[in-house]
Design an enzyme around this catalytic site. Structure first.
Site, PDB file in Angstrom:
ATOM      1  N   ASP A  24      -9.103  -9.469   1.108  1.00 27.75           N
ATOM      2  CA  ASP A  24      -9.293  -8.815   2.407  1.00 27.75           C
ATOM      3  C   ASP A  24     -10.584  -9.262   3.079  1.00 27.75           C
ATOM      4  O   ASP A  24     -10.804  -8.966   4.252  1.00 27.75           O
ATOM      5  CB  ASP A  24      -9.297  -7.290   2.250  1.00 27.75           C
ATOM      6  CG  ASP A  24      -7.923  -6.687   2.435  1.00 27.75           C
ATOM      7  OD1 ASP A  24      -6.978  -7.436   2.731  1.00 27.75           O
ATOM      8  OD2 ASP A  24      -7.790  -5.463   2.283  1.00 27.75           O
ATOM      9  N   GLY A  58      -0.735  -3.220   5.743  1.00 27.73           N
ATOM     10  CA  GLY A  58      -1.730  -4.234   6.042  1.00 27.73           C
ATOM     11  C   GLY A  58      -2.364  -3.995   7.395  1.00 27.73           C
ATOM     12  O   GLY A  58      -2.578  -2.860   7.821  1.00 27.73           O
ATOM     13  N   THR A  75       0.868  -1.164   0.000  1.00 25.95           N
ATOM     14  CA  THR A  75       0.000   0.000   0.000  1.00 25.95           C
ATOM     15  C   THR A  75       0.909   1.218   0.000  1.00 25.95           C
ATOM     16  O   THR A  75       2.118   1.094   0.096  1.00 25.95           O
ATOM     17  CB  THR A  75      -0.916  -0.069   1.256  1.00 25.95           C
ATOM     18  OG1 THR A  75      -1.690  -1.262   1.186  1.00 25.95           O
ATOM     19  CG2 THR A  75      -1.842   1.102   1.410  1.00 25.95           C
TER      20      THR A  75
END
Length: 595
Positions: A454, A502, A414
């Site tokens: 997810d 995460g 990310t």
């Protein structure tokens, strides 16, 4: 000062259409492109500016945002330019094939923009089940099965309609030029291309042609990489808006790759065309003399941070500041103990209750029950002198019996962007394609997300549904925690921060917030502080950055200590007497820039 609301009527005219300001991008010197080693910890000084600042995970992306701000662009304009460059130079982490959460402050109100991916209409709770059991995690990740409808571009367009100053199309110029002329592969990208998981990219013809040489060897740092297909996609979106991504040839290419993969997914053209970004009511809470605002569910991050700080509000964390060590500042054993124990309790509630609120509301229909002072005091009473090991979820409003726990992992690839413009308006945006290189398939020059992993692979346990189970049109739970922090009394913007990582994002951001508010650290010091915390398992300490004495002190208090690599990517900006001070994570390649 802080206006909460559930939605608003979209302004139809782009603010940028009324401005005469022109933005002309100039690529920086190539010495800016590879400033440090691929891994490890590189000390950074922090950066001071007087009027505006942008911090991002790659120097080329930061520079694009800086040039936008210098040309009179808004914080939102800069964030768009930064994101488009990150999708090129840091493709393993984020891009137009993924999603994002964005917090915006316009000098009067805080808004929470939700660009999280959604599950296709064809998705079922058994998406990741195989022969009655959850399939191996990476089997679910790689391929079309894990791809959700991307939302980042549509979200940015929605925000730009309200807060853009420069024309939408102009903000794509930096990424288009760099994609066409090429950029030097950074050490971090080169190192990630050498990992075993990245070898799966060789199975995708587009990714193989882009990231590997003719012999199948990953591109080395310093190699010039051109991505004309990405440039073509950006030109289309610059001219046609998000519709150029969600309909037409680009959407058709995305769907074809998803449905044509050997591990095919259910995404279709109707899913792409119907995606809607949302504006949600910000989740704001008080912590001592600060007012903190972040994303509500489907992000679990700010809610968990609010619970942690609410439990710790009666403890004097300021009395346990970091101590100097030969490798820098180290958190005290008492601080690690308290924050880790509060984290166990918050993560337990997260696993039980948090999901897309449009499908599974929080107990009582809002965050109020989970943040009620009496509830948090009762939870905090469980924090003793010794570690509790593993916490059980609490029972707000007798909701506990209705749901089963979710233990799905959340992967760390990310990126985060922090921006403050010359008007004092601010953006905190965390953006992702989930796993390193996402689903490891490309379409039209960009990688596709694997965001559906997810969700919980298991839809229920013991007859009780998991809140974060897969459902058609649902947004998977996230830990992304973009925050805007204000002085509670004056209402002045004080900080913007966030991180990739995460499910560990919650601990990374909480550490940074505590460092800046309780311990008086500046943005760079707080970002650089060793990462620590618990995700309701072992107490995790950043490998190689804590002393044996700290480990021993925690073990003596009953902690199961695990030293692990914790590669956060924190970006933070804070107000100072001189203007703004930016910090970028020394664990990655980011920098901050401003005037």
């Amino acid at each position: 000062m802080f206006h909460r609301f559930a939605g608003f009527t979209v302004v139809l005219l782009l603010v940028a259409c009324s401005t005469s300001t022109r933005f002309q991008y100039r690529p920086p010197a190539e010495s800016l492109q590879a400033p440090e080693a691929a891994s490890g910890f590189v000390v950074k000084p922090g950066w001071q500016s007087s009027r505006f600042m942008v911090a991002a995970a790659n120097p080329l992306a930061t520079d694009a945002g800086y040039q936008v701000l210098k040309a009179g662009g808004s914080a939102l304009d800069a964030a768009i330019a930064v994101q488009m460059v990150l999708g090129l130079v840091e493709p393993q982490s984020s891009g137009i094939g993924g999603g994002a959460f964005l917090m915006h402050y316009d000098g009067q109100r805080v808004q929470a923009f939700d660009g999280r991916e959604t599950a296709p209409a064809a998705a079922t709770p058994e998406l990741f089940m195989k022969d009655g059991k959850p399939m191996p995690f990476m089997e679910g990740v790689v391929g079309g099965r894990s791809v959700g409808t991307p939302g980042a571009v549509r979200m940015l367009e929605l925000a730009h309609r309200q807060h853009g100053r420069l024309p939408w199309a102009s903000l794509f110029a930096p990424a288009i030029r760099l994609a066409e002329e090429g950029f030097l592969v950074s050490p971090r990208l080169a190192s990630l291309l050498q990992t075993p998981d990245a070898r799966r990219l060789l199975e995708d013809p587009q990714a193989r042609a882009l990231f590997f040489d003719a012999e199948g060897k990953p591109l080395a740092a310093g190699t010039r990489l051109r991505n004309p297909a990405y440039a073509a996609s950006l030109r289309a979106i610059a001219a046609g808006g998000s519709a150029a991504l969600h309909t037409g040839p680009i959407a058709e290419a995305v769907v074809a790759r998803v449905r044509g993969h050997t591990n095919a997914g259910g995404l279709n053209l109707a899913d792409m065309a119907s995606y809607q970004a949302k504006v949600r009511e910000p989740l704001c809470f008080d912590y001592k003399r600060w007012r903190v605002c972040g994303m509500p569910p489907p992000s679990s991050g700010p809610l968990a941070i609010a619970q942690m700080l609410g439990m710790l509000a009666q403890r004097d964390l300021a009395a346990y500041p970091p101590v100097p060590r030969e490798f820098g500042l180290e958190p005290s054993a008492e601080a690690v103990h308290l924050v880790s124990e509060a984290g166990r309790l918050a993560y337990a509630d997260r696993g039980r209750y948090v999901a897309d609120p449009d499908f599974v509301p929080l107990p009582g229909g809002s965050a109020a029950a989970l943040l009620a002072p009496d509830y948090l005091r009762a939870r905090a009473a469980r924090i003793g002198e010794r570690s509790m090991g593993r916490a059980e979820p609490g029972d707000p409003l007798a909701a506990r019996a209705a749901l089963a726990d979710d233990r799905s992992p959340e992967l760390p690839s990310t990126s985060h962007i922090s921006v403050v413009d010359a008007q004092g308006h601010a953006v905190s945006m965390t953006t992702t394609i989930e796993n390193a290189f996402g689903a490891q398939i490309m379409a039209a020059g960009f990688l596709l997300n694997n965001q559906l992993t997810d969700f919980s692979f298991v839809p229920s346990e013991n007859g009780k549904p998991v809140a974060n189970r897969v459902e058609a049109g649902k947004r998977p739970r996230s830990s992304m925690s973009p925050l805007l922090v204000f002085e509670r009394d004056s209402g002045r913007l004080a900080m913007t921060m966030g991180s990739p990582g995460g499910s560990a994002i919650i601990n990374y951001v909480a550490k940074t917030l505590v460092g800046m508010t309780d311990w008086g650290l500046n943005a760079q010091q707080a970002v650089a502080l060793p990462n620590f915390g618990s995700r309701n398992g072992p107490t995790e300490l950043e490998q190689g950055r804590v002393s044996p004495e700290l480990i021993a002190a925690l073990q003596a208090r009953g902690h199961e200590v695990r030293s692990i690599v914790q590669t956060s990517g924190l970006q933070a900006i804070q107000r100072t007497d001189k203007g703004w001070f930016g910090g970028a994570d020394p664990r990655r390649e980011g920098v901050a820039m401003g005037d």
